[in-house]
Design a protein around this motif. Sequence first.
Motif, mmCIF file in Angstrom:
data_model
loop_
_atom_site.group_PDB
_atom_site.id
_atom_site.type_symbol
_atom_site.label_atom_id
_atom_site.label_comp_id
_atom_site.label_asym_id
_atom_site.label_seq_id
_atom_site.Cartn_x
_atom_site.Cartn_y
_atom_site.Cartn_z
ATOM 1 N N THR A 200 1.895 -1.400 -0.843
ATOM 2 C CA THR A 200 3.851 0.098 -0.383
ATOM 3 C C THR A 200 2.724 1.074 -0.213
ATOM 4 N N PHE A 205 3.626 0.420 6.058
ATOM 5 C CA PHE A 205 4.950 0.761 5.758
ATOM 6 C C PHE A 205 4.879 2.289 4.590
ATOM 7 N N LYS A 206 3.909 3.158 4.885
ATOM 8 C CA LYS A 206 4.684 4.142 4.689
ATOM 9 C C LYS A 206 5.352 4.787 5.717
ATOM 10 N N PHE A 239 8.183 -2.573 -2.955
ATOM 11 C CA PHE A 239 9.203 -2.143 -2.076
ATOM 12 C C PHE A 239 10.542 -2.081 -1.754
ATOM 13 N N LEU A 242 11.775 1.327 -2.983
ATOM 14 C CA LEU A 242 10.487 2.730 -2.153
ATOM 15 C C LEU A 242 11.646 2.742 -1.663
#
Length: 302
Positions: A200, A205-206, A239, A242
Motif C-alpha cells: 500500500t 497506489f498512493k 487497499f 484505504l
Amino acid sequence: MSSLTDPLRPVDVVPAKMPHPPRNALPDGTCDTHSHVFGPYQDFPFVTASNYPPPLAPCPTYLAMLDTIGASRGVLVQPAPYGTDNAALVAALQAGAGRIRGVAVTQRDVTDEALRHLDSKGVRALRFNEMPSPQTGKPFVGSVGLEVALSLASRMKALDWHAQVWARCSDVPAITEELERAGLSVVFEHMTCFDPSLGTDHRDFKNVLALLREGRVGVKLALCRVSKQAPGYEDLRPFHDLMIEANARQLVWSSDWPYVRMADAAPDVGDLLNTFHEWVDDASLRETILVDNPARIYRFDD
C-alpha cells in the motif's frame, strides 16, 4: 451473413456462473456497476472473434443474477468482442425498463444522432481501454483507446457522460489529467489494477489515494481481477480499507459477472457481497457505496 460455425456466432459457449444469494439482504437500490451481457448469438453475433471462451449470458440470465443477489439496479459494460456494436447492450437496457444503465463503446466518427439514441436508452458513459492484452501486449481487439475519449469529449460532456477507463495503476494520474483538461470525469475499473504485491505504500497506489481524496476519480471496487489470493482476497483488504478511508463517495461496487477469461477461478457474486459486508461493517458506508454513489454517477433518477 455469418454461418453457424463462424466464430462471430459462437456455438461452443460457456454457461454463465450463477450466484448464491448473499447472507445479508442488500439495501434497497443496490447497484452492481460492472457486468456484461453476451448473446443470444443468433441475435447478437460478435463483431470480432473472441480471444476467450464466450459465455452465454443473455439479458434474462443477467436479470436473474441481479434478482438472486437482491440488487435492484445494474450497470452493463460493453465487452470488447462486440466492438462498437452496442445492440446487445441497448436491448438489455430496454428490457431492464429503467433498472439498468449502460457503458457503451463508440468510435470518434459516431454521429450525434447515435449518441443521443444511446443516451435515451440509458447509456451514461463510454468505455476506453488502455490495458494491454496479456497474450499480445497490444490493445484488445474491439477496444477503443483514450485518444477517442479526447476526440469525443465535448459531445460526451454535452450529454453529461463520463469516461470509464480500464488502465494500469501507474497510468491513472496521467489519464486523469488528460481527461480533466478535456472536461471529462472518469471512473476507473477494477480498483485501478494495482499490483498488491507492491504494498500500500507504493507510489502508484498512493497516487490513486490522493486522487480519490481530492474527488478527481471514481473507482470500481471489483476484487477478482486484482487479487492473487482468491477466493478470500485477503491481499486486497488493506487497499480496500484505504480507498474507503480516502473517499467513500467516489467508490462503487461491482461484480464483473460473468467472468470472462477466469474459468474455474470465477467467483460467486453472492460470496463477493459477503466479503464486502464483512470488510465494510458500517451500514451507512455500505449504502453510500452500493446505493447512493451509483445513483448519482449513473443518474438513475433521471
